[in-house]
Design a protein around this motif. Structure first.
Motif, mmCIF file in Angstrom:
data_model
loop_
_atom_site.group_PDB
_atom_site.id
_atom_site.type_symbol
_atom_site.label_atom_id
_atom_site.label_comp_id
_atom_site.label_asym_id
_atom_site.label_seq_id
_atom_site.Cartn_x
_atom_site.Cartn_y
_atom_site.Cartn_z
ATOM 1 N N ASN A 55 12.682 37.412 65.973
ATOM 2 C CA ASN A 55 12.778 36.542 64.911
ATOM 3 C C ASN A 55 14.411 36.555 64.826
ATOM 4 O O ASN A 55 14.899 35.518 64.566
ATOM 5 C CB ASN A 55 12.017 36.696 63.846
ATOM 6 C CG ASN A 55 10.350 36.313 63.915
ATOM 7 O OD1 ASN A 55 10.182 35.666 64.543
ATOM 8 N ND2 ASN A 55 9.572 37.322 63.349
ATOM 9 N N LYS A 56 15.118 37.559 64.924
ATOM 10 C CA LYS A 56 16.645 37.538 64.455
ATOM 11 C C LYS A 56 17.276 36.748 65.594
ATOM 12 O O LYS A 56 18.013 35.963 65.156
ATOM 13 C CB LYS A 56 16.805 39.075 64.584
ATOM 14 C CG LYS A 56 18.424 39.070 64.258
ATOM 15 C CD LYS A 56 18.889 40.503 64.339
ATOM 16 C CE LYS A 56 20.536 40.806 64.060
ATOM 17 N NZ LYS A 56 20.820 42.229 64.222
ATOM 18 N N ILE A 85 18.968 40.825 79.613
ATOM 19 C CA ILE A 85 18.473 39.720 78.690
ATOM 20 C C ILE A 85 19.055 40.514 77.294
ATOM 21 O O ILE A 85 18.569 41.620 77.065
ATOM 22 C CB ILE A 85 16.994 39.833 78.759
ATOM 23 C CG1 ILE A 85 16.723 39.257 80.160
ATOM 24 C CG2 ILE A 85 16.585 39.074 77.610
ATOM 25 C CD1 ILE A 85 15.279 39.148 80.388
ATOM 26 N N ASP A 86 19.847 39.775 76.618
ATOM 27 C CA ASP A 86 20.251 40.263 75.189
ATOM 28 C C ASP A 86 20.879 38.925 74.878
ATOM 29 O O ASP A 86 22.234 38.456 74.989
ATOM 30 C CB ASP A 86 21.496 41.352 75.373
ATOM 31 C CG ASP A 86 21.758 41.693 73.926
ATOM 32 O OD1 ASP A 86 21.333 41.393 73.027
ATOM 33 O OD2 ASP A 86 22.684 42.675 73.951
ATOM 34 N N ALA A 87 20.090 38.158 73.786
ATOM 35 C CA ALA A 87 20.625 36.911 73.085
ATOM 36 C C ALA A 87 21.862 37.206 72.194
ATOM 37 O O ALA A 87 22.891 36.486 72.132
ATOM 38 C CB ALA A 87 19.681 36.443 72.290
ATOM 39 N N GLU A 116 19.627 33.320 65.130
ATOM 40 C CA GLU A 116 20.978 33.181 65.818
ATOM 41 C C GLU A 116 21.149 31.943 66.605
ATOM 42 O O GLU A 116 22.253 31.318 66.657
ATOM 43 C CB GLU A 116 21.267 34.481 66.478
ATOM 44 C CG GLU A 116 21.506 35.857 65.947
ATOM 45 C CD GLU A 116 21.380 37.211 66.693
ATOM 46 O OE1 GLU A 116 20.972 37.033 68.013
ATOM 47 O OE2 GLU A 116 21.885 38.096 66.240
ATOM 48 N N LEU A 117 20.067 31.815 67.416
ATOM 49 C CA LEU A 117 19.918 30.518 68.018
ATOM 50 C C LEU A 117 20.079 29.342 67.263
ATOM 51 O O LEU A 117 20.977 28.338 67.317
ATOM 52 C CB LEU A 117 18.650 30.260 68.904
ATOM 53 C CG LEU A 117 18.465 29.138 69.694
ATOM 54 C CD1 LEU A 117 19.613 28.805 70.613
ATOM 55 C CD2 LEU A 117 16.979 28.689 70.198
ATOM 56 N N GLY A 154 11.858 38.772 76.703
ATOM 57 C CA GLY A 154 12.947 39.943 76.761
ATOM 58 C C GLY A 154 13.712 39.976 75.263
ATOM 59 O O GLY A 154 14.800 40.726 75.232
ATOM 60 N N TRP A 155 13.602 39.157 74.407
ATOM 61 C CA TRP A 155 14.169 38.976 73.174
ATOM 62 C C TRP A 155 13.707 40.194 72.273
ATOM 63 O O TRP A 155 13.612 39.859 70.872
ATOM 64 C CB TRP A 155 14.316 37.948 72.586
ATOM 65 C CG TRP A 155 15.412 36.943 73.083
ATOM 66 C CD1 TRP A 155 16.046 37.253 74.249
ATOM 67 C CD2 TRP A 155 15.773 35.724 72.937
ATOM 68 N NE1 TRP A 155 16.874 36.248 74.484
ATOM 69 C CE2 TRP A 155 16.686 35.251 73.706
ATOM 70 C CE3 TRP A 155 15.337 34.811 71.730
ATOM 71 C CZ2 TRP A 155 17.401 33.907 73.530
ATOM 72 C CZ3 TRP A 155 16.106 33.500 71.514
ATOM 73 C CH2 TRP A 155 17.066 33.147 72.597
ATOM 74 N N ARG A 156 13.420 41.319 72.820
ATOM 75 C CA ARG A 156 12.597 42.191 71.796
ATOM 76 C C ARG A 156 13.486 43.221 71.422
ATOM 77 O O ARG A 156 13.162 44.206 70.517
ATOM 78 C CB ARG A 156 11.416 43.092 72.603
ATOM 79 C CG ARG A 156 11.672 43.607 73.927
ATOM 80 C CD ARG A 156 10.688 44.237 74.805
ATOM 81 N NE ARG A 156 9.716 44.918 74.376
ATOM 82 C CZ ARG A 156 8.395 44.733 74.621
ATOM 83 N NH1 ARG A 156 8.234 43.821 75.528
ATOM 84 N NH2 ARG A 156 7.433 45.296 74.051
#
Length: 912
Positions: free
Chosen positions: A803-804, A684-686, A808-809, A715-717
């Protein structure tokens, strides 16, 4: 006495069944008598001789590699560390040895965030410090930028050595079973999601501590499958499986108590030798295992194993290509064994059957292998067979003749592939006996033999030149047939192992017995087979290469497709053929390829013209090189997906990116009319996922209509940098970036360069469809337990990362909208039981916070027509039933069908 034995058996049986549960406390006594003080510092002596233990479980809910229950018997005692190696202990030894120094908040915390190789190097360092032999050997070490060891080329564990090492899985389970107490472990319920000082949970003076918790621990073993049998001194699988998995044992500070069992042997993610995690450490063991037994993939006990000593990168530097294979006879078993260096894993595969295999020769296309049941120097009948060069050795066919020995493949001028053989391979010293035998060839096509054709009298089994003007043989005398005239070379002195080059140079390779002719040419005395000798087309000596000190050559052969390479075995002073080597005649260098007890008759095949067709513009060492020798499964899967991506550019209309939830949760092949392609990969890594969306999908997919991404709020921590991991796995990524990701189009030969790059493991490749789809099995939402692996409360930094990623999304949506491309954000379903935990999902995030973020995404979707939010989780109130789940946060193929169907229905509502 019988009653005592009955009680012992009963207690072991009870533990075997209890090991399948999550019992808080299972112990044979308060202070196990099997433990005693050890003279080795920090170690506990364990009495195991005559004892046994059960590995694995029969619980149907357990992972396949944890089943079935297998009994292990011990006939030795050993020592084990009282506690996990601490950060302070590690830093005392390793900075001066390898340059690795850990950042220690407290010197008494367990050393963690270490690779398996870091751990075994520490064991070697302590062995050397105490003037002991080392249990691990290797040829070359590779380190990353932080000085963690990521590869040990030629790595081998020697169980018979009395040195420090990691505990085997059987040893670890035996020790843990004597005092298994989850109440004495730092687990998620009491750890505050961080490690604690070793032995801070009180235990008896002579008992090991922290085996149930604190950090998970590296075991010594390769991960293999268990069998319903009894094994003596089990030490794991003989070599790596398809993805090179290792065993880790115990629980850690992030595992819930109900998920920790003695039989667990892995982590959430695939664990390889190069894996690192801040919750995985190790403890040492000590002691030789004289009767070690490995269990291969067929469930057969192996007491003699063969180890590959090189990685594929070394092979490529030798042969110029990864497409290289080595076949040979394991003389211990009589079976054919081989290594496919293009498979991604350099494991030795042995084809077990009742046929004796001698002189294997790999076909020109690398797909078949011919062999005989008779060998050089021994007269008598022999049979010739051909079979597929794969693990099953399928499509076995036999040549229907009275006798055929020492097969050699040959391609004729008309394009026909034939096999040359002789009717007898015996001693050729006597002229009459030699001429009574003959040399033949037979066409081989479509897995069938043609009609045998006699070429000439005499058993010339060393090879025939392309034009047929020269044939050689050596089985006491070095004989040659030159333009239909027979002659004897080398002044009639004894010679053997003759092999004619396959590059048109008509050089003959052979071994001698330290004769006068060879000594005069070399200028020094030498013993039997201590020199490789090379003669020209007239039989004149032109080159000699000495064997390494302490060894002699045997079974020498030219490498198929290699202009100046020779393959041979090395025999030690006792005559045991311990190693197979490649000899470069250009510089006389010797490279060790494999090691075993008795290895005979090697054949090394390489793909010819492996780099033909690529444009000169491309740097073939960089283009498409998305994977290197030492890699994680995540890196291998990106290499697989990228090759599929490049080959499917014009047909992709809907591009899916994201984590393993996307990878497993969408099956693109269901709706071919939509041109779906699943680029999801475990981890998991956006930032990673958006990188590939922006630089690959949006740059190259001309027919793109929609992009779907997994929105993994829990997982977007930002705790893991998967993008850096992927980009570090091969220079091909930097090569793409340096060429602006080929926005102006791919250069000629690029896709072929990708195909010829270092390959992913075959088992991984075949698991994906051509559109990147997987078909995971259904195990249910509670498979592997319901637990939260991180603190649900996001701190300031973690919220900033989340939030970052959301920003990006939104940036992706903006770019896509400018190209009339929709973006679909998918909240994948997780186990509905998370409703009772206070966490959104597996990796935490408070449910109240998650609700707020989802509300923001819904608002964003209302304001942006090119963004659609698919909330398939609904805070756990979803309609994905138990049979649709692979585990607690992944869909199975059944669930993927429902998910993909809903996506397809959504796509039909969109307008372009």
């Amino acid at each position: 006495m019988k009653q005592i034995l009955f009680c012992i058996v009963f207690l072991m049986t009870v533990f075997g069944s209890l090991s399948c549960s999550n019992s808080d406390y299972v112990s044979s006594s308060e202070y196990p008598t099997e433990f005693s003080q050890d003279k080795l510092s920090g170690m506990i002596r364990v009495k195991a001789t005559g004892k046994n233990i059960s590995l694995g479980t029969n619980e149907v809910s357990a992972r396949a590699n944890e089943r079935p229950l297998m009994q292990v018997n011990f006939d030795y005692d050993f020592s084990i560390g009282k506690h996990e190696v601490t950060c302070g202990e590690f830093n005392e030894w390793m900075p001066s040895s390898t340059g690795l120094k850990l950042a220690c908040e407290n010197s008494n915390l367990p050393a963690a965030d270490l690779t398996y190789y870091d751990a075994v190097l520490f064991a070697n360092v302590r062995s050397k410090a105490e003037h002991l032999d080392t249990a691990y050997t290797y040829v070359k070490a590779t380190f990353d930028a932080e000085m963690h060891c990521t590869s040990l080329e030629g790595f081998a564990y020697h169980p018979e050595v009395a040195g420090y090492r990691l505990p085997t899985e059987a040893e670890w389970v035996y020790v843990a079973s004597l005092d298994w107490n989850l109440k004495k472990g730092w687990l998620a319920e009491n750890s505050d999601y961080q490690s604690h000082e070793v032995c801070s949970m009180k235990v008896s003076e002579n008992s090991p501590c922290d085996m149930t918790g604190n950090v998970m621990e590296w075991a010594n073993d390769w991960l293999g499958y268990f069998r319903d049998t009894t094994v003596l001194n089990y030490v794991g699988a003989p070599d790596a499986n398809a993805v090179g998995q290792r065993v880790v044992k115990g629980g850690s500070f992030r595992n819930a108590k109900n998920s920790v069992t003695p039989y667990s042997r892995g982590d959430v993610y695939t664990v390889t030798s190069a894996t690192r995690a801040n919750y995985v450490g190790f403890r040492l063991a000590y002691g030789p295992i004289s009767n070690a037994t490995w269990l291969n993939s067929d469930g057969k006990a192996v007491v003699s194993r063969i180890v590959s000593l090189v990685n594929s990168s070394t092979i490529r530097s030798l042969t110029g290509t990864y497409r290289t294979k080595l076949a040979f006879r394991n003389d211990v078993s009589g079976n054919l064994a081989y290594v496919d260096f293009s498979s991604g894993m350099n494991s030795v595969v042995e084809i077990s059957d009742t046929l004796d295999v001698y002189h294997p020769d790999i076909s020109p296309d690398g797909q078949k292998v011919a062999f005989s049941t008779g060998f050089e120097g021994v007269a008598g009948q022999s049979a010739l067979y051909v079979r597929d060069l794969n693990g099953k050795g399928a499509n076995l066919v036999k040549l229907d003749v009275e006798s055929a020995a020492i097969p050699r493949w040959r391609v004729l001028a008309n394009g026909d592939t034939v096999i040359v053989y002789v009717t007898d391979a015996g001693n050729n010293k006597d002229d009459a006996s030699f001429k009574s035998a003959s040399t033949w060839q037979v066409k081989f096509s479509d897995n069938k033999f043609g009609k045998p054709e006699k070429l000439f009298d005499g058993a010339f089994h060393g090879g025939i030149s392309e034009d047929g003007s020269l044939a050689v043989t050596g089985a006491r005398l070095l004989r040659a047939r030159i333009s239909n005239r027979d002659t004897v070379w080398y002044n009639g002195e004894q010679a053997c192992n003759a092999s004619l080059s396959k590059d048109g140079s008509m050089r003959s390779l052979f071994l001698d017995f330290g004769g006068k002719t060879g000594r005069d040419f070399v200028g020094v005395n030498y013993g039997t087979h201590e020199r490789l000798l090379v003669a020209d087309a007239q039989g004149n000596l032109i080159q000699s290469v000495a064997a390494p000190t302490g060894y002699s050559f045997d079974h020498s052969e030219w490498v198929s497709g290699g202009n100046n390479l020779v393959v041979a075995t090395l025999a030690n002073a006792d005559g045991a053929h311990k190693k197979i080597v490649a000899v470069n005649l250009g510089d006389s260098s010797v490279t060790e390829l494999t090691e075993g007890d008795e290895l005979w008759h090697p054949c090394l095949w390489q793909r010819e013209n492996a780099s033909s067709g690529e444009d000169e513009f491309l740097n073939l060492d960089s283009a498409g090189a998305y994977l290197s020798e030492n890699h994680e499964i995540e890196q291998a899967r990106f290499r697989i997906k990228l090759e599929l991506f490049w080959k499917s550019l014009d047909s992709i209309k809907v591009f899916f990116a994201g984590s393993s939830r996307m990878e497993m949760g969408v099956y693109p092949d269901l709706y071919p009319e939509w041109g779906m392609f699943n680029f999801g990969v475990t981890g998991i890594d956006a930032k990673r996922d958006f990188y590939f969306v922006k630089n690959y999908a949006l740059n190259h997919l001309r027919n793109l209509k929609a992009i779907a991404v997994s929105v993994d709020l829990d997982g977007w921590r930002g705790s893991e940098n998967h993008l850096a991991l992927v980009l570090s796995s091969g220079v091909g990524y930097a090569y793409d970036a340096n060429h602006d990701f080929w926005k102006d189009g791919l250069p000629a030969g690029f896709i072929e360069a990708v195909e010829n790059g270092f390959p992913a493991e075959e088992e991984e490749v075949v698991s994906f469809s051509s559109r990147g789809g997987l078909q995971p099995l259904s195990n249910g939402w509670t498979f592997n337990g319901i637990e939260v692996l991180a603190d649900s409360v996001y701190g300031e930094v973690e919220m900033a990362n989340l939030n970052k990623h959301l920003d990006e999304l939104k940036e992706i949506v903006k770019i896509a909208s400018e190209r009339n491309v929709y973006v679909i954000g998918i909240l994948f379903p997780q186990a509905p039981q998370y409703k009772n935990t206070g966490a959104y999902g597996l990796y935490g995030l408070q449910r109240s916070v998650a609700k707020g973020i989802i509300a923001q995404l819904k608002t964003f979707a209302e304001e942006n027509p090119y963004f659609i939010l698919m909330d398939e989780n609904k805070m756990g109130d979803h309609d994905y039933t138990d049979d649709m789940a692979q585990n607690r946060d992944h869909l199975s193929y059944v669930g993927a069908q429902q998910m993909t169907g809903r996506i397809e229905s959504l796509l039909r509502t969109l307008k372009w």
